[in-house]
Design an enzyme around this catalytic site. Structure first.
Site, mmCIF file in Angstrom:
data_model
loop_
_atom_site.group_PDB
_atom_site.id
_atom_site.type_symbol
_atom_site.label_atom_id
_atom_site.label_comp_id
_atom_site.label_asym_id
_atom_site.label_seq_id
_atom_site.Cartn_x
_atom_site.Cartn_y
_atom_site.Cartn_z
ATOM 1 C CE LYS A 149 -0.344 0.224 5.038
ATOM 2 N NZ LYS A 149 -1.233 0.257 6.219
ATOM 3 C CE1 TYR A 163 14.232 32.921 3.245
ATOM 4 C CE2 TYR A 163 13.848 30.551 3.273
ATOM 5 C CZ TYR A 163 13.858 31.758 2.596
ATOM 6 O OH TYR A 163 13.485 31.798 1.281
#
Length: 384
Positions: free
Chosen positions: A42, A271
């Site tokens: 899956k 940042y």
């Protein structure tokens, strides 16, 4: 294993070692004893690629495949997979017709789902191969004890009409990583009670299956007729506290160093300047970020392997890039060199479990996360 090398022309890749998949399935088969093995593929094979994993697992001795949704099963059929495939998670109102036409086995968790399946049987004229999923304590999908008698009545009627072939009874375990927890024994008792109740009502299932990866590896008493391992197929230990359990992680995520630069002590990086260089140093820029599955929460915490040594990430991880500190002095890293973010750990690189430990999650989430500019590639299985 052969050395990892960057595939030319790719920015970054998640390399899947099919030989490791093959090895893991054989290990699981040994633990399964007399039982057959259903390899769970899956979520696109837990991020490893459902079709290639399915082909490899079947070649290594898996008898069947398991997926969550009908669409996942149909994708396997479209890729030429003809082995038995079972799908067990369905939204209301689903059209089971395509599943029946593609010979996909369907697990039902309620009378409503069985009714929808029988509607598709009448429309298509195709007999459905049915598994019933029962709830033994996880309290997700599955028929509960109160609804089970009505389910048995409906199944007897459907079998009398030749509308269904009754294939299996299944349930799912509460613990994926604690094979010795007492709830496992409670679930096994409840599961056995469901089987006995069905037999008393003249309903017999061809196979019964409860075991997940950890039970397959550590609880032979829970084997029943079929085992249903997922994460262990991909080489990740279902019980990290017990070590690798003889499994080999199949995925390695790596990229090329895009840029090398030098900065002075006191300069900030990325940042917000959350990291300030404590000394003159050299940095490498890696051209993937949180849009590609490198969790932002790993900023300033992860390490990568470049040319045989661990280099710490510094500053914030950005959408499509992050920086690592190469240290001061003469450069031993060049643009284009390979950086390994995580892998099996045999070269000294971090592992998926290391990432999971850093961010407080599980390795399942780590290996299902690579996306975006990370291209999945494969190393073919070799004789081992």
């Amino acid at each position: 294993m052969t050395p990892i090398s960057q595939t030319p022309g790719l920015l970054a890749e998640a390399m899947v070692d099919l030989g490791a998949i093959e090895h893991n399935v054989r290990v699981l088969r040994e633990h399964a004893g007399h039982a057959q093995l259903m390899a769970v593929v899956k979520a696109d094979g837990y991020g490893h690629g459902a079709t290639r994993v399915a082909q490899t697992a079947l070649g290594a001795g898996a008898a069947e495949l398991g997926v969550a949704t009908v669409d996942e099963a149909l994708a396997l059929r479209a890729d030429g997979i003809t082995a038995p495939v079972l799908a067990w998670l369905h939204p209301p109102g689903i059209d089971f017709g395509p599943a029946l036409l593609a010979d996909v086995q369907v697990a039902v968790s309620s009378l409503r789902q069985l009714d929808e399946l029988l509607h598709a049987v009448r429309r298509t004229g195709r007999t459905a191969t049915v598994t019933v999923k029962v709830d033994t304590g996880l309290n997700r999908n599955g028929v509960g004890p109160a609804q089970f008698p009505a389910m048995l009545t409906a199944l007897r009627q459907a079998m009398a009409e030749d509308a269904v072939r009754l294939r299996g009874l299944m349930s799912h375990m509460v613990y994926a990583d604690k094979p010795d927890d007492s709830i496992n024994d409670v679930q096994a008792q409840r599961f056995t009670a469901f089987l006995a109740q069905a037999r008393e009502q003249g309903v017999r299932f061809e196979v019964a299956h409860l075991s997940n990866s950890s039970a397959t590896m550590a609880r032979p008493d829970l084997t029943f007729d079929l085992v249903r391992p997922g994460i262990a197929v991909y080489g990740l230990s279902p019980v990290p506290a017990l070590g690798d359990m003889g499994l080999v992680p199949a995925m390695t995520v790596k990229c090329a160093v895009a840029l090398v630069k030098s900065i002075r002590a006191g300069e900030g990086v990325s940042y917000g300047h959350t990291w300030i260089a404590p000394r003159d140093t050299n940095l490498a820029l890696l051209p993937i970020g949180y849009a590609d599955g490198v969790f932002r929460s790993l900023g300033g915490r992860l390490e990568v392997l470049i040319n045989g040594r661990r280099c710490p990430g510094v500053g914030r991880i950005c959408m499509d890039q992050f920086m690592v500190d190469l240290g001061p002095g003469p450069l031993d890293v060049a643009e284009g060199d390979e950086a390994i973010l995580f892998g099996p750990g045999i070269r000294g690189e971090p592992t998926a479990q290391d990432w999971a430990d850093l961010v407080g999650t599980i390795h399942y989430e780590v290996v299902t996360s690579p996306r975006g500019r990370i291209t999945r590639t494969y190393r073919e299985a070799e004789n081992r």
